[in-house]
Scaffold this motif. Structure first.
Motif, PDB file in Angstrom:
ATOM      1  N   GLN A 107      -5.277 -30.672  12.519  1.00 48.12           N
ATOM      2  CA  GLN A 107      -4.037 -30.918  11.764  1.00 48.12           C
ATOM      3  C   GLN A 107      -4.267 -30.941  10.254  1.00 48.12           C
ATOM      4  OE1 GLN A 107      -3.218 -34.470  14.573  1.00 48.12           O
ATOM      5  NE2 GLN A 107      -1.290 -34.087  13.533  1.00 48.12           N
ATOM      6  N   VAL A 108      -5.527 -30.830   9.854  1.00 50.45           N
ATOM      7  CA  VAL A 108      -5.847 -30.914   8.419  1.00 50.45           C
ATOM      8  C   VAL A 108      -5.949 -29.504   7.831  1.00 50.45           C
ATOM      9  CG1 VAL A 108      -7.569 -31.684   6.733  1.00 50.45           C
ATOM     10  CG2 VAL A 108      -7.121 -33.069   8.783  1.00 50.45           C
ATOM     11  N   ILE A 109      -5.279 -29.289   6.716  1.00 46.74           N
ATOM     12  CA  ILE A 109      -5.378 -28.013   6.000  1.00 46.74           C
ATOM     13  C   ILE A 109      -5.996 -28.295   4.638  1.00 46.74           C
ATOM     14  CG2 ILE A 109      -4.099 -26.063   5.028  1.00 46.74           C
ATOM     15  CD1 ILE A 109      -1.824 -26.690   6.939  1.00 46.74           C
ATOM     16  N   VAL A 110      -7.063 -27.581   4.312  1.00 41.41           N
ATOM     17  CA  VAL A 110      -7.640 -27.738   2.976  1.00 41.41           C
ATOM     18  C   VAL A 110      -6.775 -26.930   2.016  1.00 41.41           C
ATOM     19  CG1 VAL A 110      -9.687 -27.396   1.545  1.00 41.41           C
ATOM     20  CG2 VAL A 110      -9.944 -27.988   3.965  1.00 41.41           C
ATOM     21  N   THR A 111      -6.367 -27.557   0.915  1.00 41.02           N
ATOM     22  CA  THR A 111      -5.519 -26.876  -0.072  1.00 41.02           C
ATOM     23  C   THR A 111      -6.248 -26.810  -1.416  1.00 41.02           C
ATOM     24  OG1 THR A 111      -4.512 -28.872  -0.989  1.00 41.02           O
ATOM     25  CG2 THR A 111      -3.495 -27.959   0.994  1.00 41.02           C
ATOM     26  N   ALA A 112      -5.632 -26.099  -2.335  1.00 33.64           N
ATOM     27  CA  ALA A 112      -6.190 -26.059  -3.696  1.00 33.64           C
ATOM     28  C   ALA A 112      -5.539 -27.137  -4.557  1.00 33.64           C
ATOM     29  CB  ALA A 112      -5.989 -24.671  -4.293  1.00 33.64           C
ATOM     30  N   GLY A 113      -5.188 -28.265  -3.952  1.00 38.37           N
ATOM     31  CA  GLY A 113      -4.604 -29.379  -4.708  1.00 38.37           C
ATOM     32  C   GLY A 113      -3.100 -29.482  -4.491  1.00 38.37           C
ATOM     33  N   GLY A 114      -2.517 -30.419  -5.240  1.00 40.87           N
ATOM     34  CA  GLY A 114      -1.113 -30.762  -5.026  1.00 40.87           C
ATOM     35  C   GLY A 114      -0.159 -29.584  -5.124  1.00 40.87           C
ATOM     36  N   MET A 115      -0.283 -28.808  -6.185  1.00 36.86           N
ATOM     37  CA  MET A 115       0.673 -27.712  -6.388  1.00 36.86           C
ATOM     38  C   MET A 115       0.644 -26.734  -5.225  1.00 36.86           C
ATOM     39  SD  MET A 115       0.932 -26.395 -10.173  1.00 36.86           S
ATOM     40  CE  MET A 115      -0.082 -27.114 -11.394  1.00 36.86           C
ATOM     41  N   ASP A 116      -0.573 -26.373  -4.828  1.00 38.41           N
ATOM     42  CA  ASP A 116      -0.737 -25.444  -3.710  1.00 38.41           C
ATOM     43  C   ASP A 116      -0.124 -26.052  -2.445  1.00 38.41           C
ATOM     44  OD1 ASP A 116      -1.805 -23.274  -2.187  1.00 38.41           O
ATOM     45  OD2 ASP A 116      -3.508 -24.528  -1.619  1.00 38.41           O
ATOM     46  N   ALA A 117      -0.337 -27.357  -2.266  1.00 42.65           N
ATOM     47  CA  ALA A 117       0.178 -28.032  -1.071  1.00 42.65           C
ATOM     48  C   ALA A 117       1.715 -27.995  -1.064  1.00 42.65           C
ATOM     49  CB  ALA A 117      -0.315 -29.472  -1.028  1.00 42.65           C
ATOM     50  N   PHE A 118       2.328 -28.307  -2.212  1.00 40.09           N
ATOM     51  CA  PHE A 118       3.791 -28.347  -2.249  1.00 40.09           C
ATOM     52  C   PHE A 118       4.361 -26.940  -2.043  1.00 40.09           C
ATOM     53  CE2 PHE A 118       2.937 -31.882  -5.567  1.00 40.09           C
ATOM     54  CZ  PHE A 118       2.537 -32.738  -4.562  1.00 40.09           C
ATOM     55  N   ASP A 119       3.682 -25.961  -2.607  1.00 31.48           N
ATOM     56  CA  ASP A 119       4.124 -24.578  -2.444  1.00 31.48           C
ATOM     57  C   ASP A 119       4.054 -24.165  -0.971  1.00 31.48           C
ATOM     58  OD1 ASP A 119       4.792 -21.938  -3.644  1.00 31.48           O
ATOM     59  OD2 ASP A 119       2.868 -21.398  -2.740  1.00 31.48           O
ATOM     60  N   LEU A 120       2.965 -24.557  -0.316  1.00 35.19           N
ATOM     61  CA  LEU A 120       2.800 -24.202   1.092  1.00 35.19           C
ATOM     62  C   LEU A 120       3.862 -24.890   1.960  1.00 35.19           C
ATOM     63  CD1 LEU A 120       1.039 -22.695   3.130  1.00 35.19           C
ATOM     64  CD2 LEU A 120      -0.504 -24.659   3.180  1.00 35.19           C
ATOM     65  N   ILE A 121       4.124 -26.159   1.657  1.00 33.39           N
ATOM     66  CA  ILE A 121       5.155 -26.882   2.418  1.00 33.39           C
ATOM     67  C   ILE A 121       6.495 -26.171   2.245  1.00 33.39           C
ATOM     68  CG2 ILE A 121       6.517 -29.029   2.503  1.00 33.39           C
ATOM     69  CD1 ILE A 121       3.948 -30.510   1.555  1.00 33.39           C
ATOM     70  N   SER A 122       6.777 -25.808   1.002  1.00 34.20           N
ATOM     71  CA  SER A 122       8.022 -25.130   0.692  1.00 34.20           C
ATOM     72  C   SER A 122       8.175 -23.868   1.534  1.00 34.20           C
ATOM     73  CB  SER A 122       7.952 -24.752  -0.788  1.00 34.20           C
ATOM     74  OG  SER A 122       9.151 -24.878  -1.392  1.00 34.20           O
ATOM     75  N   ARG A 123       7.119 -23.065   1.568  1.00 30.30           N
ATOM     76  CA  ARG A 123       7.193 -21.798   2.302  1.00 30.30           C
ATOM     77  C   ARG A 123       7.260 -22.014   3.811  1.00 30.30           C
ATOM     78  NH1 ARG A 123       5.975 -17.766  -1.216  1.00 30.30           N
ATOM     79  NH2 ARG A 123       4.770 -18.384  -3.050  1.00 30.30           N
ATOM     80  N   ALA A 124       6.553 -23.055   4.291  1.00 34.16           N
ATOM     81  CA  ALA A 124       6.451 -23.225   5.745  1.00 34.16           C
ATOM     82  C   ALA A 124       7.689 -23.882   6.342  1.00 34.16           C
ATOM     83  CB  ALA A 124       5.206 -24.043   6.088  1.00 34.16           C
TER      84      ALA A 124
END
Ligand SMILES: Cc1ncc(COP(=O)(O)O)c(C=O)c1O
Length: 478
Positions: free
Chosen positions: A183-200
């Motif tokens: 369930q863990v996804i390594v991201t490139a930090g907060g911005m990348d995480a929020f962008d990924l959430i947005s898209r998903a």
């Protein structure tokens, strides 16, 4: 169950049969730690695979696999006739723990990192003087001088599995979250995480509750996807759920910083957390929990993460290594409810690139060996005394121009301005005097804005902070 290794009861490894971690990696991990902390010296002989398999009551193939893993990583070597030994060419320095190594480091190396101090109160800095540069550099070098094939041929867009496992353990121990490494996804930090959430999981036109005041970067990233931010005011307990329901009860999601509201610093108490989860259940909404610096709490124990209370798999959790380790690493992580994983995998594969693998194995090892937890505890002590020094230095000015708002957590404090002065103009004046504060009003989306100054203290010595506080108070008098 612990059993002696190498016939000396001082050195033990064991197998936890209830653990999700495969036996071979449990064994490899423990031997790695024994080598790194010097309890297994170079050239010392490991037990035969048969003997250790018998001792631990596991299949011999399990031990063979563990040894092969250690061989591929350069920890051990084999010579025909003499079995498996700890590698001879392991540099002596590798055998000291990061903390010891740091203490023993020659002064000149540490001093060569000294530089002109950054302008006081700049946000986003951490302390570099006490960063374990040597241990970290050695770990990076060790992985990439002799990289295991699994690393060279790595392809999982969610990141290096041992790091995801180490993050899951860290979150269990520090944040009360029970999740699987899958369930863990390594991201490139907060911005990348929020962008990924947005898209998903969000679509253009979706409405998302955002804290007011809140984190402008998150607001910006979500808006880029056509999502509409619904500002929801924050009080002394964080996001006001009742206000959110009044403004837009059917919103698709809420973005919150419950451990330490950004930027006011307040912690959301249990009752408010449950109220938020109730709303999410009623609305069928998602809660995005941004837990960006919760490891830094200076008094008492932190409340476990909101995600740990979530019975309905409605919370997406976002964390970052920027505050607790290094902002230049550009690594963070998401924990995703299982039902949403395939959408995240599709979104990750379809857009952009997952973060670099360069630092991931070293970070996994640093965490698995316990050095990450040591680092956090150490930095917590250092930051606690920096925070106390800054508060003490600002006390004489309290009441005249500002009230200090400093819940015992995080890496910055807030001065709420009491007069009629605008904080933006003040920030500009301070910049001319060499002080880099942020305005509280700059963190609002709407018109009604409280005035204040945000002061980050993490990257500055106590002496620098005292001097900067004096300068700041002088400027306010003028
Ligand atoms: C409120 C908040 N959330 C998340 C982050 C994560 O930042 P990064 O993109 O460095 O991981 C930060 C960093 O400053 C922050 O202040």
């Amino acid at each position: 169950m612990n059993r002696p290794l190498l016939g000396t009861s001082a050195i033990e490894i064991g197998i936890d049969r209830d653990d999700r971690e495969p036996f071979q990696s449990q064994i490899a991990r423990q031997i790695r730690v024994l080598v790194l902390n010097g309890r297994l010296k170079p050239q010392s002989r490991l037990p035969s695979t048969r003997a250790l398999a018998e001792e631990l009551s596991v299949a011999r193939a399990t031990i063979v696999e563990a040894y092969e893993q250690l061989l591929s990583e350069g920890y051990v070597e084999t010579r025909s006739g003499s079995g498996t030994r700890v590698a001879a060419e392991l540099p002596e320095a590798l055998l000291t723990s990061p903390v010891q190594a740091r203490a023993e480091q020659p002064k000149s190396a540490a001093q060569s990192r000294r530089r002109e101090p950054a302008r006081p109160f700049r946000s986003g800095l951490v302390d570099w003087e006490d960063f374990p540069h040597d241990a970290w550099g050695r770990l990076l070098g060790r992985f990439w001088r002799n990289p295991p094939i699994a690393l060279l041929e790595h392809y999982d867009v969610f990141g290096w599995l041992p790091l995801r496992l180490a993050i899951a353990r860290h979150l269990f121990e520090w944040r009360g979250i029970t999740c699987e490494d899958s369930q863990v996804i390594v991201t490139a930090g907060g911005m990348d995480a929020f962008d990924l959430i947005s898209r998903a999981v969000l679509q253009a036109g979706d409405r998302v509750w955002m804290e007011e005041p809140g984190y402008p970067t998150a607001r910006r990233i979500f808006s880029q996807g056509g999502v509409m931010a619904v500002p929801v005011p924050v009080d002394g307990e964080g996001l006001m759920v009742a206000e959110g329901r009044r403004a837009d009860a059917a919103a698709r999601a809420a973005f919150v910083t419950p451990a330490r509201q950004y930027p006011t610093g307040v912690t959301m108490p249990l009752a408010r957390r449950l109220e938020l989860l109730d709303w999410a259940a009623d609305a069928g909404a998602i809660i995005i929990e941004d837990d960006y610096d919760s490891e830094y709490r200076y008094v008492g124990r932190p409340l476990p993460a909101l995600m740990s209370l979530d019975q309905q798999a409605r919370v997406i959790y976002s964390g970052t290594f920027s505050k607790v380790f290094s902002p230049i690493l550009r690594l963070g992580y998401l924990v995703i409810p299982r039902a949403l994983l395939s959408r995240f995998r599709e979104a990750r594969a379809a857009h952009g690139a997952p973060p670099s693998l360069i630092a991931q194995p070293a970070l996994a090892e640093f965490m698995a060996a316990g050095d990450f937890a040591i680092h956090i505890r150490r930095m917590r002590r250092i930051y606690a005394s920096r925070r106390a020094a800054l508060i003490a230095a600002l006390k004489p000015g309290e009441g005249r121009h500002y009230v200090i708002s400093a819940p015992p957590a995080g890496l910055m404090l807030l001065l709420r301005l009491t007069g009629q002065r605008g904080d933006d103009a003040l920030v500009e004046r301070l910049a001319q005097a060499g002080i880099e504060a942020q305005s509280l009003s700059g963190h609002y989306a709407g018109k009604s804005r409280q005035q204040g100054l945000l002061l980050s203290f993490a990257g500055f010595t106590e002496a620098d902070l005292k001097q900067a506080a004096r300068r700041l108070m002088e400027e306010l008098e003028e």
